[in-house]
Motif scaffolding. Structure first.
Motif, short mmCIF file in Angstrom:
data_model
loop_
_atom_site.label_atom_id
_atom_site.label_comp_id
_atom_site.label_asym_id
_atom_site.label_seq_id
_atom_site.Cartn_x
_atom_site.Cartn_y
_atom_site.Cartn_z
N UNK A 161 0.79 -1.23 0.00
CA UNK A 161 0.00 0.00 0.00
C UNK A 161 0.81 1.27 0.00
N UNK A 162 2.14 1.14 -0.13
CA UNK A 162 3.00 2.31 -0.17
C UNK A 162 3.33 2.62 -1.63
N UNK A 163 2.62 3.58 -2.19
CA UNK A 163 2.80 3.91 -3.62
C UNK A 163 3.60 5.18 -3.85
N UNK A 164 3.67 6.05 -2.85
CA UNK A 164 4.36 7.33 -3.05
C UNK A 164 5.85 7.14 -3.28
N UNK A 165 6.45 6.24 -2.51
CA UNK A 165 7.90 6.03 -2.61
C UNK A 165 8.32 5.59 -4.01
N UNK A 166 7.72 4.52 -4.56
CA UNK A 166 8.12 4.13 -5.91
C UNK A 166 7.82 5.19 -6.95
N UNK A 167 6.72 5.93 -6.78
CA UNK A 167 6.39 6.99 -7.74
C UNK A 167 7.44 8.07 -7.75
N UNK A 168 7.84 8.50 -6.56
CA UNK A 168 8.85 9.56 -6.45
C UNK A 168 10.20 9.09 -6.97
#
Length: 287
Positions: A161-168
């Motif tokens: 559920x951690x999507x911000x890290x890979x996006x950044x």
């Protein structure tokens, strides 16, 4: 998770939006933020993103601040990763980063040396040829190191559920890929010394900052989150993509069964478009 940490991040972002400089923010919040364990940063960012209070662009700005806030504050993280046996995928990424940092420093040195010489100095030709060769080799960072993270590591983070890290980070990877391509094109066009030096030093900084982010923020997070079975699956697949300028030994072993991030990953083709526009497809599979 302590509510105060989330509120602290919100306050920093608001001040960042208002144009307050990094040095000022470091003085106000550096000590408090440095007390937050690196592996909690992605969770806090994800909570803010889900609440709609910030977007990915805000987190990208925050990612830049991480480098300043945590430089030196989380140096213990690298030493913990070095304790992992050779051949462990996380240790492999860390060892690659040593080479990437070395190449970033070499780029800065080559550019500074070449453009300090008079244009009629015969040594400039040697420096120029070496600089072109060096930058040409740097594109392999995107083809190997970054691609392994994007295709093999990020799915496990997203699964939680951690999507911000890979996006950044993927965004940062792409910025670096584009900068490498831009610098190489400018070198071939023999752009002005001032422009070439500026772009070369900027690329060197981007590569170094990414190493810092990974070693001190991303990798400690992965060390906490990923299981032995997940690392085993990554280990079995990573050879298909390749490594950046290192030889990988096979010292690390685990009795755990490989655990893929998604059931349909078996024999899943992974498309990747290289800097030159050519298409590469890695057919990753577990026998």
């Amino acid at each position: 998770m302590e509510r105060e940490k989330v509120e602290l991040f919100k306050e920093v972002l608001k001040k960042l939006h208002k144009g307050e400089d990094v040095e000022s923010l470091k003085k106000q919040f550096g000590e408090l933020l440095s007390q937050i364990p690196p592996f909690e940063i992605p969770v806090i960012e994800q909570e803010l993103l889900k609440s709609g209070e910030i977007d990915v662009r805000d987190i990208i700005k925050m990612c830049d601040l991480h480098v300043e806030f945590f430089r030196g504050a989380v140096s213990e993280a690298g030493r913990e990763i070095e304790k992992l046996p050779n051949g462990h995928p996380l240790r492999t990424l860390y060892e690659e980063n040593k080479q990437i940092l070395k190449d970033a420093e070499a780029l800065s040195l080559l550019a500074s040396s070449m453009f300090s010489l008079p244009k009629d100095d015969p040594r400039r030709k040697q420096f120029y040829e070496k600089l072109v060769q060096h930058v040409s080799e740097l594109h392999r960072i995107g083809l190997t190191h970054y691609t392994r993270e994007e295709m093999l590591i990020f799915p496990y983070i997203e699964r939680r559920g951690i999507t911000a890290v890979p996006t950044v980070l993927w965004s940062k990877h792409d910025e670096t890929r584009l900068k490498i391509r831009l610098l190489l094109n400018l070198l071939k066009k023999e752009e002005s010394d001032e422009r070439l030096k500026e772009e070369a030093l900027e690329l060197s900084r981007m590569l170094s900052d990414m190493v810092f982010r990974e070693n001190n923020i991303l990798y400690p997070t992965l060390k906490v989150l990923l299981t032995e079975g997940e690392w085993k699956a990554i280990k079995m697949l990573e050879k298909d993509i390749g490594y950046y300028k290192i030889e990988v030994t096979e010292e690390w072993e685990t009795p755990e069964k490989p655990l893929l991030p998604h059931r349909n990953c078996l024999r899943r083709p992974i498309p990747f478009r290289g800097l030159g526009g050519s298409r590469h497809v890695y057919h990753l599979q577990i026998q």
